[in-house]
Design an enzyme around this catalytic site. Structure first.
Site, PDB file in Angstrom:
ATOM      1  N   CYS A  39       0.837  -1.202   0.000  1.00  0.00           N
ATOM      2  CA  CYS A  39       0.000   0.000   0.000  1.00  0.00           C
ATOM      3  C   CYS A  39       0.880   1.264   0.000  1.00  0.00           C
ATOM      4  CB  CYS A  39      -0.888  -0.012   1.251  1.00  0.00           C
ATOM      5  SG  CYS A  39      -2.092   1.338   1.321  1.00  0.00           S
ATOM      6  N   ASP A  41       0.390   3.642   1.858  1.00  0.00           N
ATOM      7  CA  ASP A  41       0.297   4.181   3.219  1.00  0.00           C
ATOM      8  C   ASP A  41       1.683   4.622   3.713  1.00  0.00           C
ATOM      9  OD1 ASP A  41      -1.859   3.642   5.806  1.00  0.00           O
ATOM     10  OD2 ASP A  41       0.253   4.069   6.255  1.00  0.00           O
ATOM     11  N   ARG A  43       2.884   4.876   6.492  1.00  0.00           N
ATOM     12  CA  ARG A  43       3.448   4.186   7.656  1.00  0.00           C
ATOM     13  C   ARG A  43       4.223   2.936   7.284  1.00  0.00           C
ATOM     14  NH1 ARG A  43      -2.316   4.070  10.492  1.00  0.00           N
ATOM     15  NH2 ARG A  43      -2.763   3.529   8.321  1.00  0.00           N
ATOM     16  N   HIS A  98      -1.703  -4.350   5.374  1.00  0.00           N
ATOM     17  CA  HIS A  98      -1.393  -3.802   6.689  1.00  0.00           C
ATOM     18  C   HIS A  98      -2.676  -3.498   7.445  1.00  0.00           C
ATOM     19  CE1 HIS A  98      -2.385   0.496   5.878  1.00  0.00           C
ATOM     20  NE2 HIS A  98      -2.212   0.095   4.640  1.00  0.00           N
ATOM     21  N   CYS A 101      -5.917  -0.176   7.018  1.00  0.00           N
ATOM     22  CA  CYS A 101      -5.747   0.318   5.647  1.00  0.00           C
ATOM     23  C   CYS A 101      -7.005   1.088   5.230  1.00  0.00           C
ATOM     24  CB  CYS A 101      -5.486  -0.838   4.685  1.00  0.00           C
ATOM     25  SG  CYS A 101      -5.278  -0.290   2.979  1.00  0.00           S
TER      26      CYS A 101
HETATM   27 ZN   LIG Z   1      -3.342   0.838   3.025  1.00  0.00          ZN
END
Ligand SMILES: [Zn+2]
Length: 121
Positions: A39, A41, A43, A98, A101
């Protein structure tokens, strides 16, 4: 922006010189062992999570680590997979999801997609 500039300056002054020989090898080519699909993302930091180094992972990322259906319009994710398999001969692929999400939650709950027609599809 200042933080990014300072990070880049640190890379130039400290990280690159300490790993100069490794980077010179990478300048000649790459042969990553893993295709890593994850992803977008912020993080998720693959090298930090896995303890890998530059050259170890061939990475493609998008919101929700979605792999489009083959035959759809050309997109970066499938082009990356194609390049990894056909050109780099990467032997392993990892699909990394993760917790928490946002893309997956929106897809499952079908909420908040009004302004996201691409993600919604
Ligand atoms: Zn995600």
């Amino acid at each position: 922006m200042k933080r990014l500039y300072e990070g880049y300056r640190k890379f130039q002054a400290e990280v690159f010189p300490a790993r100069r020989s490794h980077y010179h090898l990478l300048a000649e080519g790459q042969s990553p062992e893993w295709l890593f699909i994850t992803c977008s993302d912020s993080r998720i930091v693959p090298d930090l999570i896995l303890g890998t180094e530059p050259g170890d992972l061939f990475i493609t990322r998008n919101a929700g680590n979605v792999i489009p259906v083959s035959g759809n319009d050309v997109d970066g994710c499938t082009a990356t997979i194609e390049y990894a398999v056909e050109v780099l001969k990467v032997p392993y692929a990892i699909l990394c999801g993760h917790s928490d999400c946002g893309a997956m939650k929106a897809a499952v709950e079908r909420k908040g997609l009004d302004k996201l027609p691409k993600a919604s599809r």
